[in-house]
Write a protein that holds these residues in place. Structure first.
Motif, PDB file in Angstrom:
ATOM      1  N   LEU A  70      17.833 -43.154 -20.481  1.00 46.34           N
ATOM      2  CA  LEU A  70      18.369 -44.462 -20.880  1.00 46.34           C
ATOM      3  C   LEU A  70      17.276 -45.519 -20.986  1.00 46.34           C
ATOM      4  N   VAL A  71      16.333 -45.514 -20.065  1.00 42.99           N
ATOM      5  CA  VAL A  71      15.219 -46.466 -20.158  1.00 42.99           C
ATOM      6  C   VAL A  71      14.403 -46.176 -21.419  1.00 42.99           C
ATOM      7  N   TYR A  72      14.100 -44.911 -21.649  1.00 42.81           N
ATOM      8  CA  TYR A  72      13.310 -44.524 -22.819  1.00 42.81           C
ATOM      9  C   TYR A  72      14.040 -44.898 -24.116  1.00 42.81           C
ATOM     10  N   LEU A  73      15.333 -44.580 -24.181  1.00 46.54           N
ATOM     11  CA  LEU A  73      16.112 -44.897 -25.377  1.00 46.54           C
ATOM     12  C   LEU A  73      16.205 -46.405 -25.609  1.00 46.54           C
ATOM     13  N   SER A  74      16.384 -47.163 -24.541  1.00 47.29           N
ATOM     14  CA  SER A  74      16.504 -48.616 -24.711  1.00 47.29           C
ATOM     15  C   SER A  74      15.191 -49.224 -25.193  1.00 47.29           C
ATOM     16  N   CYS A  75      14.075 -48.670 -24.738  1.00 42.67           N
ATOM     17  CA  CYS A  75      12.771 -49.188 -25.164  1.00 42.67           C
ATOM     18  C   CYS A  75      12.428 -48.777 -26.589  1.00 42.67           C
ATOM     19  N   LYS A  76      12.769 -47.551 -26.969  1.00 38.35           N
ATOM     20  CA  LYS A  76      12.454 -47.054 -28.316  1.00 38.35           C
ATOM     21  C   LYS A  76      13.379 -47.630 -29.375  1.00 38.35           C
ATOM     22  N   ASN A  77      14.633 -47.931 -28.994  1.00 34.29           N
ATOM     23  CA  ASN A  77      15.603 -48.546 -29.902  1.00 34.29           C
ATOM     24  C   ASN A  77      15.736 -47.801 -31.223  1.00 34.29           C
ATOM     25  N   SER A  78      15.843 -46.477 -31.161  1.00 30.73           N
ATOM     26  CA  SER A  78      16.061 -45.664 -32.354  1.00 30.73           C
ATOM     27  C   SER A  78      16.751 -44.370 -31.944  1.00 30.73           C
ATOM     28  N   VAL A  79      17.147 -43.588 -32.928  1.00 34.44           N
ATOM     29  CA  VAL A  79      17.760 -42.287 -32.664  1.00 34.44           C
ATOM     30  C   VAL A  79      16.644 -41.311 -32.300  1.00 34.44           C
ATOM     31  N   LEU A  80      16.792 -40.668 -31.139  1.00 32.68           N
ATOM     32  CA  LEU A  80      15.776 -39.726 -30.668  1.00 32.68           C
ATOM     33  C   LEU A  80      16.406 -38.369 -30.409  1.00 32.68           C
ATOM     34  N   SER A  81      15.673 -37.330 -30.732  1.00 37.06           N
ATOM     35  CA  SER A  81      16.158 -35.968 -30.510  1.00 37.06           C
ATOM     36  C   SER A  81      16.088 -35.609 -29.032  1.00 37.06           C
ATOM     37  N   SER A  82      16.839 -34.591 -28.651  1.00 41.01           N
ATOM     38  CA  SER A  82      16.787 -34.120 -27.263  1.00 41.01           C
ATOM     39  C   SER A  82      15.407 -33.559 -26.950  1.00 41.01           C
TER      40      SER A  82
ATOM     41  N   LYS B  79      24.253 -38.750 -33.043  1.00 37.93           N
ATOM     42  CA  LYS B  79      24.320 -38.504 -34.477  1.00 37.93           C
ATOM     43  C   LYS B  79      23.959 -37.041 -34.684  1.00 37.93           C
ATOM     44  N   GLU B  80      24.792 -36.325 -35.424  1.00 38.75           N
ATOM     45  CA  GLU B  80      24.531 -34.906 -35.670  1.00 38.75           C
ATOM     46  C   GLU B  80      23.711 -34.726 -36.940  1.00 38.75           C
ATOM     47  N   GLY B  81      23.155 -33.541 -37.076  1.00 37.38           N
ATOM     48  CA  GLY B  81      22.423 -33.205 -38.281  1.00 37.38           C
ATOM     49  C   GLY B  81      20.932 -33.071 -38.048  1.00 37.38           C
ATOM     50  N   SER B  82      20.215 -32.840 -39.151  1.00 30.32           N
ATOM     51  CA  SER B  82      18.781 -32.595 -39.059  1.00 30.32           C
ATOM     52  C   SER B  82      18.004 -33.817 -38.572  1.00 30.32           C
ATOM     53  N   VAL B  83      18.534 -35.003 -38.788  1.00 28.62           N
ATOM     54  CA  VAL B  83      17.903 -36.217 -38.274  1.00 28.62           C
ATOM     55  C   VAL B  83      18.749 -36.802 -37.139  1.00 28.62           C
ATOM     56  N   GLY B  84      19.448 -35.921 -36.450  1.00 31.34           N
ATOM     57  CA  GLY B  84      20.345 -36.347 -35.386  1.00 31.34           C
ATOM     58  C   GLY B  84      19.624 -36.593 -34.075  1.00 31.34           C
TER      59      GLY B  84
ATOM     60  N   CYS C 238      20.243 -39.021 -30.203  1.00 31.72           N
ATOM     61  CA  CYS C 238      21.058 -40.025 -29.516  1.00 31.72           C
ATOM     62  C   CYS C 238      20.344 -41.372 -29.513  1.00 31.72           C
ATOM     63  N   ARG C 239      21.135 -42.382 -29.283  1.00 29.41           N
ATOM     64  CA  ARG C 239      20.659 -43.766 -29.295  1.00 29.41           C
ATOM     65  C   ARG C 239      21.284 -44.484 -28.101  1.00 29.41           C
ATOM     66  N   PHE C 240      20.554 -45.431 -27.564  1.00 27.28           N
ATOM     67  CA  PHE C 240      21.068 -46.245 -26.469  1.00 27.28           C
ATOM     68  C   PHE C 240      22.342 -46.928 -26.936  1.00 27.28           C
ATOM     69  N   GLY C 241      23.373 -46.918 -26.120  1.00 24.34           N
ATOM     70  CA  GLY C 241      24.670 -47.390 -26.573  1.00 24.34           C
ATOM     71  C   GLY C 241      25.199 -48.635 -25.898  1.00 24.34           C
ATOM     72  N   GLY C 242      24.345 -49.484 -25.424  1.00 25.23           N
ATOM     73  CA  GLY C 242      24.849 -50.676 -24.747  1.00 25.23           C
ATOM     74  C   GLY C 242      23.807 -51.758 -24.673  1.00 25.23           C
TER      75      GLY C 242
END
Length: 151
Positions: free
Chosen positions: A12-24, A54-59, A61-65
């Motif tokens: 969550l910290v990483y996602l909030s800082c990157k502010n983009s869709v990131l792969s697992s 977000k699913e797919g080849s460019v799927g 997750c993104r911070f959601g809050g």
């Protein structure tokens, strides 16, 4: 408690800082764990509304809050984490001795109260707080002290 809480907080910290869709895979690289483990934790975070996916080849997750309002108790709740517990109990409820018969239940109550207090404390620590501690220039030894006393 297993380490899912640490994986989730890191993600969550990483996602909030990157502010983009990131792969697992990218998240797993930062967390230093397996992508399948990240996906299992992210699935619980998604169900709680803490991330979007977000699913797919460019799927991914993104911070959601809002990092300023998302607290660590919400993360613990999403993962159904118990911080203080014991799988072993002393004594035996079937004994005539009051101490022997009652100690297990007494300790369960104590552990439940400690767990409640831990989660209450986590309500005062946000994802933004963790980000600030990590990204503010400070000697590492000071960071540890701030983490323990700064909230």
């Amino acid at each position: 408690m297993n380490s899912d809480f640490s994986v989730a907080a890191h993600a969550l910290v990483y996602l909030s800082c990157k502010n983009s869709v990131l792969s697992s895979e990218e998240l797993a690289g930062s967390i230093c764990t397996n992508p399948s483990r990240v996906r299992k934790v992210v699935a619980k975070l998604k169900k709680a509304g803490l991330v979007t996916t977000k699913e797919g080849s460019v799927g991914g997750c993104r911070f959601g809050g809002d990092a300023e309002t998302m607290d660590l108790a919400q993360v613990a709740d999403a993962l159904d984490v118990t911080f203080v517990e014991s799988s072993w109990h002393s004594g035996d409820q079937n004994q005539d001795c009051l101490i022997c018969a009652g100690m297990g239940e007494l300790m369960d109550g104590l552990f439940a109260e400690l767990d409640r207090l831990c989660k209450e404390r986590l309500r005062h620590i946000t994802i933004a707080d963790l980000s600030r501690l990590l990204l503010t220039p400070a000697p590492r030894h000071k960071r540890k002290k701030e983490t323990l006393n700064g909230f």
